[in-house]
Design an enzyme around this catalytic site. Sequence first.
Site, PDB file in Angstrom:
ATOM      1  N   ASP A  60      -2.973   3.235  -8.667  1.00 54.33           N
ATOM      2  CA  ASP A  60      -2.083   3.995  -8.050  1.00 54.33           C
ATOM      3  C   ASP A  60      -0.609   4.108  -8.265  1.00 54.33           C
ATOM      4  OD1 ASP A  60      -2.689   5.291  -5.432  1.00 54.33           O
ATOM      5  OD2 ASP A  60      -1.175   4.126  -4.747  1.00 54.33           O
ATOM      6  N   GLU A 100       9.072   2.610  -3.129  1.00 55.31           N
ATOM      7  CA  GLU A 100       7.702   2.410  -3.314  1.00 55.31           C
ATOM      8  C   GLU A 100       7.523   1.915  -4.986  1.00 55.31           C
ATOM      9  OE1 GLU A 100       5.174   4.566  -1.226  1.00 55.31           O
ATOM     10  OE2 GLU A 100       3.899   5.073  -2.712  1.00 55.31           O
ATOM     11  N   GLU A 222      -9.470  11.534  -2.580  1.00 60.71           N
ATOM     12  CA  GLU A 222      -9.134  10.199  -2.169  1.00 60.71           C
ATOM     13  C   GLU A 222     -10.520   9.153  -2.122  1.00 60.71           C
ATOM     14  OE1 GLU A 222      -6.486   8.800  -1.311  1.00 60.71           O
ATOM     15  OE2 GLU A 222      -4.938  10.425  -1.375  1.00 60.71           O
TER      16      GLU A 222
HETATM   17  C1  HMH Z   1      -4.274   7.755  -4.176  1.00 57.41           C
HETATM   18  N1  HMH Z   1      -3.554   8.658  -2.185  1.00 57.41           N
HETATM   19  C2  HMH Z   1      -3.110   7.794  -3.237  1.00 57.41           C
HETATM   20  N2  HMH Z   1      -2.100   6.926  -3.697  1.00 57.41           N
HETATM   21  C3  HMH Z   1      -1.122   7.066  -2.871  1.00 57.41           C
HETATM   22  N3  HMH Z   1      -0.085   6.069  -2.928  1.00 57.41           N
HETATM   23  C4  HMH Z   1      -1.065   7.786  -1.620  1.00 57.41           C
HETATM   24  C5  HMH Z   1      -2.267   8.548  -1.445  1.00 57.41           C
HETATM   25  C6  HMH Z   1      -0.101   7.928  -0.561  1.00 57.41           C
HETATM   26  O1  HMH Z   1       1.109   8.056  -1.005  1.00 57.41           O
END
Ligand code: HMH
Length: 234
Positions: A60, A100, A222
């Site tokens: 991520d 973040e 997703e």
């Molecule tokens: C895969 N989808 C993914 N990562 C994230 N951080 C978000 C959405 C939301 O920002």
Amino acid sequence: MATASEKEGVEPHSELQLITSAWLKRHADLFRKATFHPFIQSIRNGSLDFNCFKRWLGQDYIFVREFVRFLASVLLKAPRDTANEDIDLILGGLVALDQELSWFKKEASIWEVDFLGTNPQKANKDYCRFLENLMQPEVEYVVIIVALWAIEVVYCDSFAICLEADAKTPPALLEACQRWGNEGFKQYCVSLQKIADKALNNATPDVQQKAETAFVEVLKNEVEFWNMSYDDQN
Ligand code: HMH
């Protein structure tokens, strides 16, 4: 005289959200798969293997680095007549990404995940390529604002599930869940949805169709991203 929406007790702005609401109904099964994925369910019931969380964390971080560029492209593409508050909302989203990224780095040291040594897996590469395509000059603002809303709302709804009163989310994962499952992030998503619907209401059916396709593609990406995080066979 009361309007139809007042009679039904629906908030007055809801007529602006008709298009995205219709999509959420039409694609409810896929949306559910993207938000109530086994990865999320296993955080919620406390059974997630922490190695899966670590894999998600590393992947991520790579995704969010690409997402920074994507969000900047949304800001650049916003038409000149976009309301100041809509611009400010997106700008606020970019600012939040700065925090973040710091959070990801802090978590990386806690969990001993080496971001520099992490390679993007297939689902991540595919998703980043999808974002890159959306950044091309010919892609309409409506399409990318819809994609932005969809990307954020999936994380919002997913992690909110892990914070429900009867959830058994492990304390070590609470911060991650609160990052996207908190009330402020939910409000951000509601505001993005309103901007998306405003733009959709002024779009041609052809562009509306492209935006719906982008919405569906986000949901599919997703699901694949969760699959990848949950099971390293992906
Ligand atoms: C895969 N989808 C993914 N990562 C994230 N951080 C978000 C959405 C939301 O920002």
